[in-house]
Write a protein that holds these residues in place. Structure first.
Motif, PDB file in Angstrom:
ATOM      1  N   ALA A 120      41.935  36.828  59.055  1.00 56.66           N
ATOM      2  CA  ALA A 120      43.303  37.087  59.497  1.00 56.66           C
ATOM      3  C   ALA A 120      44.318  36.420  58.586  1.00 56.66           C
ATOM      4  CB  ALA A 120      43.477  36.618  60.941  1.00 56.66           C
ATOM      5  N   ALA A 121      44.025  35.194  58.136  1.00 61.45           N
ATOM      6  CA  ALA A 121      44.933  34.506  57.207  1.00 61.45           C
ATOM      7  C   ALA A 121      45.008  35.237  55.870  1.00 61.45           C
ATOM      8  CB  ALA A 121      44.469  33.065  57.008  1.00 61.45           C
ATOM      9  N   ALA A 122      43.872  35.730  55.380  1.00 60.38           N
ATOM     10  CA  ALA A 122      43.871  36.489  54.126  1.00 60.38           C
ATOM     11  C   ALA A 122      44.640  37.791  54.285  1.00 60.38           C
ATOM     12  CB  ALA A 122      42.433  36.759  53.688  1.00 60.38           C
ATOM     13  N   GLY A 179      44.229  47.313  48.788  1.00 62.64           N
ATOM     14  CA  GLY A 179      43.194  46.337  48.501  1.00 62.64           C
ATOM     15  C   GLY A 179      42.042  46.934  47.717  1.00 62.64           C
ATOM     16  N   CYS A 180      41.488  46.143  46.814  1.00 66.61           N
ATOM     17  CA  CYS A 180      40.329  46.556  46.029  1.00 66.61           C
ATOM     18  C   CYS A 180      39.446  45.329  45.811  1.00 66.61           C
ATOM     19  CB  CYS A 180      40.753  47.149  44.687  1.00 66.61           C
ATOM     20  SG  CYS A 180      39.393  47.907  43.760  1.00 66.61           S
ATOM     21  N   ALA A 181      38.142  45.512  45.991  1.00 64.17           N
ATOM     22  CA  ALA A 181      37.192  44.406  45.879  1.00 64.17           C
ATOM     23  C   ALA A 181      36.265  44.618  44.689  1.00 64.17           C
ATOM     24  CB  ALA A 181      36.373  44.279  47.161  1.00 64.17           C
ATOM     25  N   THR A 209      38.776  39.848  45.620  1.00 63.46           N
ATOM     26  CA  THR A 209      39.536  40.850  46.360  1.00 63.46           C
ATOM     27  C   THR A 209      40.993  40.724  45.951  1.00 63.46           C
ATOM     28  OG1 THR A 209      38.031  40.788  48.258  1.00 63.46           O
ATOM     29  CG2 THR A 209      40.217  41.704  48.629  1.00 63.46           C
ATOM     30  N   VAL A 210      41.577  41.832  45.523  1.00 58.91           N
ATOM     31  CA  VAL A 210      42.948  41.864  45.019  1.00 58.91           C
ATOM     32  C   VAL A 210      43.756  42.822  45.883  1.00 58.91           C
ATOM     33  CG1 VAL A 210      44.431  42.463  43.061  1.00 58.91           C
ATOM     34  CG2 VAL A 210      42.263  41.299  42.670  1.00 58.91           C
ATOM     35  N   ALA A 221      48.168  39.344  46.534  1.00 54.87           N
ATOM     36  CA  ALA A 221      47.154  38.354  46.901  1.00 54.87           C
ATOM     37  C   ALA A 221      45.953  38.496  45.983  1.00 54.87           C
ATOM     38  CB  ALA A 221      46.719  38.509  48.356  1.00 54.87           C
ATOM     39  N   VAL A 222      45.359  37.364  45.657  1.00 55.24           N
ATOM     40  CA  VAL A 222      44.107  37.306  44.901  1.00 55.24           C
ATOM     41  C   VAL A 222      43.186  36.350  45.650  1.00 55.24           C
ATOM     42  CG1 VAL A 222      42.980  36.749  42.727  1.00 55.24           C
ATOM     43  CG2 VAL A 222      45.255  37.766  42.711  1.00 55.24           C
TER      44      VAL A 222
END
Length: 272
Positions: A120-122, A179-181, A209-210, A221-222
């Motif tokens: 949840a924080a991410a 998002g992309c992992a 994960t970006v 986010a990274v």
């Protein structure tokens, strides 16, 4: 003891159903025999506006089994705790007990609560730069994500689905967060793999994960970690992830456009 004639009696002898199977091989063995292109994206299905109980919703599914459902509510009054600045974005992440292969996820355990809090924080870290919270003073926006099945790249899929749910709810945003992992298997020459599956993530020594705002070309986010990768390899992974987000962006936009057309057609029919 009297017999229960309403029940169908089973056979006295039985065999396990695996004996009559087609000899299906394990998923890991299949992937080892037919490796996929590391730079190829897995097929993706996305649809917005599924839940009538939420102001905005989205469902996203990746080929390989990842399925996530997100809902969004707001803006709503934050009350006295909301402060005098911009709005608040509250994110919730839950994992279905049957989401993973093998043993079921035990709900209510300390490990589960900690993993859900971290996710949840991410999710909040990735979404906050995309939402125009300054337009909602003393208001609260809420996003709830439910991971139905974890087939790999679950956090990246959740970021994209949550951004779609916020857009479907009519929340003002700078851009969609996509998002992309990626992950990297052991070995000095092992390449980074886009949108890894669950078996590939299990074998990985490094993950990334970006979250990207493609229209602004801004990384929101990274998230990741690992070992055995030089700085140049992480820079290459970041470039691959940004390219993957740009390739996923049109698919998510088309899903939102289709949802808007369905909503407009339904409104016109009701008015008529």
């Amino acid at each position: 003891m009297p017999l229960d004639h309403r029940r169908v009696r089973g056979p006295e002898e039985s065999q396990p159903p695996e004996l009559w199977g087609t000899g299906r091989k394990d998923e890991e063995d299949v992937e080892d025999e037919a490796p996929r292109d590391p730079c190829a994206l897995r097929p993706l299905f996305a649809r917005a506006g599924l839940l009538s109980q939420a102001e905005g919703s989205a469902y996203l599914e990746l080929s390989g089994g990842t399925k996530v459902l997100c809902a969004a509510w707001g803006p709503r009054e934050a009350g006295e705790a909301g402060g005098t600045g911009g709005g608040q974005l509250l994110c919730e992440f839950r994992r279905a007990p049957f989401a993973s292969r093998g043993a079921r996820w035990r709900p209510g355990t300390a490990a589960e609560r900690e993993a859900e809090r971290e996710a949840a924080a991410a999710l909040r870290e990735a979404l906050e730069p995309a939402v125009r919270l300054s337009r909602y003073p003393r208001a609260r926006l809420a996003v709830s994500a439910l991971l139905l099945q974890d087939g790999g790249s679950a956090l990246a899929a959740t970021i994209s689905a949550a951004a779609m749910a916020l857009a479907d709810a009519g929340v003002e945003m700078y851009d969609l967060a996509v998002g992309c992992a990626l992950c990297r298997s052991p070995g000095p020459s092992a390449p980074w793999m886009l949108q890894p599956g669950e078996p590939e993530e299990r074998r990985a020594v490094a993950r990334l994960t970006v979250a990207l705002l493609p229209a602004l070309n801004q990384v929101s986010a990274v998230l990741g970690g690992g070992q055995g990768s030089p700085p140049e390899a992480w820079a290459q992974a970041l470039r691959l992830a940004i390219d993957g987000c740009h390739r996923l962006y049109p698919v998510l936009r088309q899903s939102l456009l289709r949802a808007a057309r369905r909503c407009g057609a339904a409104t016109a029919t009701t008015t008529a």
